[in-house]
Design an enzyme around this catalytic site. Sequence first.
Site, mmCIF file in Angstrom:
data_model
loop_
_atom_site.group_PDB
_atom_site.id
_atom_site.type_symbol
_atom_site.label_atom_id
_atom_site.label_comp_id
_atom_site.label_asym_id
_atom_site.label_seq_id
_atom_site.Cartn_x
_atom_site.Cartn_y
_atom_site.Cartn_z
ATOM 1 N N HIS A 62 0.853 -1.186 0.000
ATOM 2 C CA HIS A 62 0.000 0.000 0.000
ATOM 3 C C HIS A 62 0.895 1.244 0.000
ATOM 4 O O HIS A 62 1.991 1.204 0.540
ATOM 5 C CB HIS A 62 -0.890 -0.025 1.252
ATOM 6 N N ASP B 222 -11.321 1.752 -0.882
ATOM 7 C CA ASP B 222 -10.398 2.652 -0.170
ATOM 8 C C ASP B 222 -11.144 3.419 0.916
ATOM 9 O O ASP B 222 -10.917 4.606 1.144
ATOM 10 C CB ASP B 222 -9.642 3.620 -1.098
HETATM 11 MN MN MN Z 1 -5.730 2.984 0.651
#
Ligand code: MN
Length: 348
Positions: free
Chosen positions: A185, A311
């Site tokens: 990430h 997200d």
């Molecule tokens: Mn993210």
Amino acid sequence: MQDTAQTRGYRRIATEEAWAPAELVQRYLKLLESGTHNDPGFANLWGFFGQSSSPRARDLLHRIQDMEQRRLADMDAAGIDMQLLMLTAPGVQMFDAATACDMAISANDQVAEVIRRHPTRFAGLCAFAPHAPEAAAREIERSVNRLGLKGALVNSHTQGEYLDDQKYDPIFAACEALDVPLYIHPNSPSPQMVQPFLSRCLDAAIYGFQAETGLHVLRLIVSGVFDRFPKLKVVLGHLGEGLPFWLYRIDFMHAGIVRSNRSEGVKPLLRKPSDYLRENFWYTTSGMAWEPSIRFVQQNMGHDRVMYAMDYPYQYVPEEVRAMDKLDLRPEQKHQFFEGNAAKLFRL
Ligand code: MN
């Protein structure tokens, strides 16, 4: 007809969803208040989300720490059946190694407890302290074998260091041996990299994240990590941080650099850079709910490698889920996208 996993024929599994334990947020705030850090990217990111009084920041700070009531209500409102949880950036990686190890253990225990309470709604990846590679490998193993977590999560660089240094090999060895993916990430660009991004606020998700994470991934590939760990599985968010769009030129230039023996740091690889990106990597759509980009990555990297992600809570936009439902895909491809690929890769 009610919209359920049964009526639509697939679960919607969101595969890059952020959370933060209260003590992590408290430590971030303490660092910001005391000024005892040397990380302008962190200061710009968490100075906003942790300290700004703007509704976007207040709201995010509440949502990211809420593991049940509001999170589940948001998932229901958006039609998300399951979230794959991961510790938000920069996670534990900006603390000293001993602190980071303790905090990773605590975070993994906490997320595992939430998952035990809601096993059909949540799954998770473990945090670890890359700067203590042997302890990191042990924590990945504990998290997978004892806590039931589905893989490991790294928020890209650790204090300016990248995982292509061989001292980090125990982390890759653990993931490969356990056959679980490593999700890379983004993190804010490191202090060495962040300066030109800052004055225009380009350092975070708008662009800096993908520049930094794309660089990290190319360092891993070019350094030969995937020749040493050929079964390593890596997941990238944001449709691969731009890399799928660059395949042709990366291959062309890499071959030229190798042929001309231009750099000590570049040795011949067993395969082309694009081969690793096609065979060792999976891609999620986090924050990239735009059909042309999604189709490009599906067509060029494979329908079996692209997974839905929201997200949350950084980009909690329920309308995007509706837009993803309308993607022009065959039913089996739609199933792969929302459920099948994630279920297979993460064993959900
Ligand atoms: Mn993210």
